[in-house]
Design an enzyme around this catalytic site. Structure first.
Site, PDB file in Angstrom:
ATOM      1  N   ASP A   1      43.530  -5.997  16.697  1.00  0.00           N
ATOM      2  CA  ASP A   1      42.666  -6.019  17.887  1.00  0.00           C
ATOM      3  C   ASP A   1      43.300  -6.846  19.008  1.00  0.00           C
ATOM      4  OD1 ASP A   1      40.472  -5.359  19.357  1.00  0.00           O
ATOM      5  OD2 ASP A   1      39.108  -6.791  18.400  1.00  0.00           O
TER       6      ASP A   1
ATOM      7  N   ASN B   1      35.606   4.429  18.288  1.00  0.00           N
ATOM      8  CA  ASN B   1      36.539   4.366  19.422  1.00  0.00           C
ATOM      9  C   ASN B   1      36.527   5.641  20.283  1.00  0.00           C
ATOM     10  OD1 ASN B   1      38.972   2.353  17.598  1.00  0.00           O
ATOM     11  ND2 ASN B   1      37.497   1.680  19.124  1.00  0.00           N
TER      12      ASN B   1
END
Ligand code: IPE
Ligand code: IPE
Ligand code: MG
Length: 265
Positions: A35, A83
């Site tokens: 991330d 996502n």
């Protein structure tokens, strides 16, 4: 007796293990939530996609280090079922990036004896990418090196629902007595069926959540969260994650050490 090549591999692993780490207590399986690509790019005044590009380099670096340091399996979170809610251009860029990287890196993965697999709802991916994934999976299936799992269009809840559906179908057909469904049978229906559960979960960029990643498999993983943004993750950061892991006392619900008041008199 151990095969000479296995002994040689073991010796190489002991030599490669960074100082300060115990080569006998390395995790067998590491999971990573990669991330912070967007924030990395923003901090440099670049578009988010440049962060994803740099993230690929961090991934290649991490895979090589894990392989050199004798880690048996590396599972990374590349694209979640959530996502898809990002702007269309970013999603499109990511899918094209996955295709490009897979095409470009396949030969070196093969040379390094990496067994690559993609975990997730693969039918939801663009056709071309599905084709490349099938090719890479087949080509590397018999490789004896590190197991490299790339979670793409992956969601932990989705994985659990799919496993439940498969077991329900077998029961409905009369092939499986529902009373016989236990944890092993359930785990065998998950995308990760051929690997042991991760011992260590690393999440970069300081976020303290699992974001729908490996909900079943992380039951007893040690969690290491670092502030480093994924494109900056390097050997030092991995060594620190491993040192943190080795400092933990894994109890699995038991007591360690067993207190003296329980020892035999
Ligand atoms: C992780 O980086 C990569 C993917 C989720 C594809 P992000 O894109 O989430 O980066 P941040 O969290 O916005 O910085
Ligand atoms: C998790 O990161 C998914 C991947 C790394 C692929 P996100 O950036 O999507 O997670 P949230 O939105 O911060 O929970
Ligand atoms: Mg993020």
């Amino acid at each position: 007796m151990n095969h000479p090549s296995a002994i040689k591999r073991d010796q190489a692993r002991l030599r490669a293990c960074p100082t300060g780490l115990d080569p006998h207590r390395m995790p067998k399986h590491i999971a990573v939530i990669m991330d912070g690509n967007g924030r990395w790019a923003k901090a440099k005044g670049l578009p988010r996609i440049m962060g994803h590009r740099a993230g690929v380099e961090a991934l290649k670096r991490t895979l090589r280090l894990c392989s050199d340091w004798g880690i048996g399996a590396l599972t990374v979170y590349a694209f979640s079922t959530e996502n898809w809610s990002r702007p269309g251009d970013e999603v499109k860029f990511l899918m094209a990036l996955f295709e490009r990287v897979l095409q470009r890196e396949l030969q070196s993965l093969q040379e390094e004896k990496v067994r690559i697999r993609f975990l997730g709802d693969l039918e939801g991916l663009p056709r071309r990418l599905q084709g490349l994934i099938a090719e890479a999976t087949e080509l590397t299936a018999m490789n004896t090196g590190i197991h490299f799992n790339v979670c793409t269009n992956y969601g932990g809840r989705r994985e659990l629902v799919l496993a439940a559906q498969k077991l329900a179908e077998r029961s409905a057909k009369g092939d499986l007595d529902p009373a016989l469904i236990d944890e092993d049978l359930f785990a065998a229906e998950l995308f990760t069926a051929s690997d042991v559960d991760p011992d260590l979960l690393i999440r970069t960029s300081g976020e303290m959540r699992v974001s729908n990643f490996l909900l079943w498999q992380l039951a007893y993983a040690e969690i290491h969260i670092c502030d480093i943004l994924w494109p900056d993750f390097d050997a030092t950061a991995l060594r620190e994650s491993l040192a943190d892991y080795q400092s933990r006392c894994r109890r699995f619900g038991g007591l360690d050490p067993v207190p003296s008041d329980y020892s035999e008199s």
